[in-house]
Design an enzyme around this catalytic site. Structure first.
Site, PDB file in Angstrom:
ATOM      1  N   ASP A   1       0.868  -1.173   0.000  1.00  0.00           N
ATOM      2  CA  ASP A   1       0.000   0.000   0.000  1.00  0.00           C
ATOM      3  C   ASP A   1       0.919   1.241   0.000  1.00  0.00           C
ATOM      4  O   ASP A   1       2.134   1.145   0.158  1.00  0.00           O
ATOM      5  CB  ASP A   1      -0.962   0.008   1.194  1.00  0.00           C
TER       6      ASP A   1
HETATM    7  C1  NOJ Z   1      -3.807   4.111  -0.106  1.00  0.00           C
HETATM    8  C2  NOJ Z   1      -5.006   3.234   0.003  1.00  0.00           C
HETATM    9  O1  NOJ Z   1      -5.005   2.538   1.231  1.00  0.00           O
HETATM   10  C3  NOJ Z   1      -5.108   2.222  -1.136  1.00  0.00           C
HETATM   11  O2  NOJ Z   1      -6.284   1.497  -1.026  1.00  0.00           O
HETATM   12  C4  NOJ Z   1      -5.010   2.945  -2.445  1.00  0.00           C
HETATM   13  O3  NOJ Z   1      -5.193   2.038  -3.503  1.00  0.00           O
HETATM   14  C5  NOJ Z   1      -3.672   3.626  -2.509  1.00  0.00           C
HETATM   15  N1  NOJ Z   1      -3.578   4.614  -1.443  1.00  0.00           N
HETATM   16  C6  NOJ Z   1      -3.420   4.294  -3.862  1.00  0.00           C
HETATM   17  O4  NOJ Z   1      -4.198   5.405  -3.996  1.00  0.00           O
END
Ligand code: NOJ
Length: 754
Positions: free
Chosen positions: A291
């Protein structure tokens, strides 16, 4: 085909026999991958494991030291495997050409984006779509999102989120399928099928990403990014199954790990999660993306001492691609050269990433998603608009309808519409709508108008004050009641009042946890003030999570849960209010009476003191009911459904057949979600009081009935123990089939062996 790529492919074929002796056992893509890998330097391999954000749409904290120029240089060197947040056929083509034309091997990049509920044409937020329990419609919604996203140059979405959450305070419940594992698994599979389609090589399908592995939805106190502490039976039975279904049933191409720890180890470095379970036990062949900066955040967790340590732990732990920590690109080569990370681990990650790129057809044509004419033709296509409307209507849940106040009769009475959200063209788009154009939703007022309803409008009170921005906190209006009087005066003169209240789009979503679950700002006061002068109120709720609306339930005759319904919001709400569509949605999450009950969910484990044996010593509250306000699976219709003739038969000790008859005993056509819940009475691991194990959405004309048949096999009858072994144990089971998780017909059966 690009000249550079042709050379690479020819070279690949020539190298087949020199590089590998196991060719017989590999399919064509695996061979291509292996042979490309043979030609790559260590730095180029690590480059494939590196993803950069594209500077426009920012969905996380931006690391300060990286500038655009460095990123461009890295792309040209072949040190970037993927970009996120770059979209638009022209922009993507430009970025892609940097990689393809300038880097030594010309390996195309994969372009990821959070395509969460629609892309430009916005569908209802995922929690709302889940309330439809309509898997075909949900799959179609994801299909359309993929068509629009791929027309904008994208070939990878970070969706679906299949995290289970039982805590309405957590802002990201809007992005998931609610509290139930079975429903979430079915919906996750439908969404992945929609995104990935039948052929990933087609220019209008995109790779999906089941996220966040694992346990992110169990953030303590519902506070985003908070720590997680779950037992292994919950992991295996509640949290893992939607991910396993995504792999087994929908062949999801990628998985995103999560910010949280599991058993003390951050998911990004968690070898048990990513290697032992995901890749080895479940045989996942795609790749794992971290993530956003979840790698680097291990330093804050107190698990890694510096960025080099982050790279080491993540690579060993099985996190294949690094989103925005920049740990691999900065440190991994050094670690491999020092023998701290085996090169075979790097090879495994790169193989997985390249495989998905080959499957997407990026090596045949790196620009296949960059066709401007498709972009012009497909974005906001009328068919997409029609499907978004269908999905929006199906997502609405009728919570209360005293004296059949709904459906309203057109122009038979004086209608007042009150509430800032009624006149809002933006909030209904919901959160996680990065590509949406602002203010493109049909507002409730617009929807009513185009449906031919004569109404008068008063705002009553502003919901928020000041500007709104995705990256900033919104300011809620907690004091300005200057519009109350106008609303009260209007309500006094009206026969019926439609009050549109609830949450702004930015009240839910990532980083948007709430400690209170009532109507934000002065809306509760407004509702009560209007109620004093006119009790004939239809409350239209807009929100991204379950709300504790106990007062409204006790006083307001009709309540409609409309969530954030996307582009077609106003049309969908008008059609439901006036009966052109009979609501059929059922809650995918329990609604509490009070925030103090949270986490509250229907399938809790049995306890030693289930009911009131004495006045005091049993699980309850002294100041509130322990029961939910509206249970999981709950939702009314403008017609009635009667359940009868339930029968249960164990067939050859291999399956259980459950039949029930459902009659539409009301006067209008309607749809019902027939739900089956199972309870294993005695087991070697304590089982929940009931668990959803089947559902079917049926439609019935007045007086029509239908027999619904469920077949339960070991998949539904078994469970996992704490070590992850799947067990089906003989014994007595209770089965309930009904209209929600609290009411239905019940029967028992005994399994003697399986
Ligand atoms: C953080 C989020 O937790 C995740 O779900 C997302 O896909 C990413 N940022 C990218 O934006």
């Amino acid at each position: 085909m690009n000249f550079r790529i042709i050379i690479v492919l020819i070279a690949s074929v020539m190298l087949i026999y020199s590089c590998h002796s196991t060719v017989d056992f590999k399919d064509e893509i695996d061979l291509k991958v292996d042979n490309l890998l043979c030609q790559m330097t260590l730095e180029e391999k690590i480059g494939q494991m590196n993803q950069y954000n594209g500077f426009w749409d920012v969905t996380g904290p931006v690391p300060s030291e990286e500038n655009a120029q460095t990123k461009y240089e890295h792309i040209k060197k072949g040190w970037v495997g993927s970009m996120l947040n770059v979209r638009g056929a022209i922009k993507v083509r430009k970025m892609q050409s940097l990689a393809v034309d300038s880097s030594r091997l010309g390996i195309p990049m994969i372009f990821g984006f959070d395509v969460i509920h629609g892309h430009k044409t916005m569908s209802p937020i995922p929690l709302a779509e889940s309330a439809s329990w309509d898997l075909q419609a949900i799959e179609k919604s994801a299909r359309i999102a993929a068509i629009e996203a791929s027309a904008e140059g994208l070939n990878w979405t970070f969706a679906p989120m299949v995290d289970i959450s039982r805590d309405a305070r957590w802002g990201r419940v809007m992005e998931g399928a609610g509290e139930d594992t079975y429903l979430a698994a079915r919906i996750g599979v439908a969404r992945i099928n929609g995104f990935q389609g039948d052929d990933l090589n087609s220019p209008n399908t995109i790779a999906a990403c089941a996220k966040h592995f694992a346990g992110y939805g169990f953030a303590e106190a519902g506070m985003d990014y908070n720590t997680v502490d779950v037992g292994t039976t919950t992991l295996h039975n509640v949290i893992f199954p939607p991910f396993k279904a995504a792999i087994d049933e929908a062949k999801v191409k990628t998985i995103m790990n999560s910010f949280n720890i599991i058993n003390g180890v951050p998911a990004t470095a968690n070898k048990w999660l990513q290697r032992d379970i995901l890749k080895n036990k479940w045989g996942f062949e795609g790749f794992v993306i971290s993530d956003w900066s979840s790698g680097e955040e291990m330093i804050d967790h107190g698990y890694a001492k510096d960025l080099e340590h982050v790279a080491e732990l993540s690579a060993i732990g099985g996190s294949d691609m690094d989103m925005e920590s920049h740990a691999y690109i900065k440190c991994l080569a050094k670690l491999v050269k020092a023998g701290k990370v085996e090169e075979s681990k790097v090879d495994d990650a790169v193989r997985r990433i390249l495989k998905v790129k080959f499957e997407l057809g990026l090596f045949e044509d790196p620009y296949k998603y960059c066709d401007e004419s498709r972009e012009t033709e497909l974005i906001y296509h009328p068919k997409h608009m029609a499907a978004a409307l269908d999905m929006a209507k199906k997502s609405i849940v009728l919570l209360k309808n005293e004296n059949q106040l709904l459906p309203l009769k057109k122009n038979k009475s004086k209608v007042a519409v009150i509430g800032a959200l009624a006149n809002d063209k933006d909030s209904p788009l919901g959160n996680w709508r990065m590509a949406a154009d602002d203010n493109t939703a049909v507002s409730v007022l617009e929807g009513l108008k185009s449906y031919g309803v004569n109404y008068k409008y008063a705002e009553g009170a502003k919901l928020i004050t000041g500007e709104t921005a995705f990256s900033a906190k919104i300011k809620v209006n907690t004091s300005d009641k200057s519009g109350f009087q106008q609303a009260i005066t209007l309500a006094k003169k009206s026969d019926v009042v439609i009050m549109v209240l609830g949450e702004h789009a930015l009240h839910s979503g990532e980083g948007r946890s709430r400690s209170r679950l009532g109507l934000p700002g002065v809306q509760q006061e407004l509702l009560e003030a209007v109620y004093k002068v006119n009790q004939n109120i239809v409350l239209v709720l807009m929100n991204g999570r379950p709300l504790a609306i106990t007062w409204a339930d006790e006083h307001i005759p009709a309540i409609l849960e409309t969530w954030h319904l996307g582009t077609q919001t106003g049309h969908a709400i008008a059609e439901v209010l006036y009966g052109a569509y009979n609501p059929s949605g059922k809650l995918p999450m329990t609604f509490p009476r009070h925030v103090g009950q949270v986490p509250i969910y229907y399938n809790q484990y049995r306890t030693g003191r289930p009911g009131p044996k004495t006045e005091v010593f049993w699980p309850h509250y002294i100041d509130s009911s322990e029961k939910p306000l509206y249970p999981f699976g709950y939702g009314l219709s403008y017609t009635q459904f009667e359940y009868s003739d339930m029968s249960v038969k164990v067939v050859d000790n291999t399956k259980v057949e459950v039949k029930v008859s459902v009659l539409n005993s009301g006067s209008v056509f309607g749809e019902e979600v027939v739900q089956l819940y199972l309870h294993d009475k005695v087991a070697s691991v304590v089982r929940p009081v009931k668990e959803l194990k089947g559902f079917e959405k049926i439609s019935l004309k007045p007086n029509q009935s239908k027999e619904v048949v469920f077949v339960l096999t070991n998949k539904e009858l078994g469970f996992y123990d704490g070590a992850g072994h799947f067990l089906v144990e003989p014994g007595e089971f209770e089965v309930m089939v009904g209209t929600n998780s609290e009411s239905g017909l019940k029967d028992n059966f005994i399994l003697t062996g399986f």
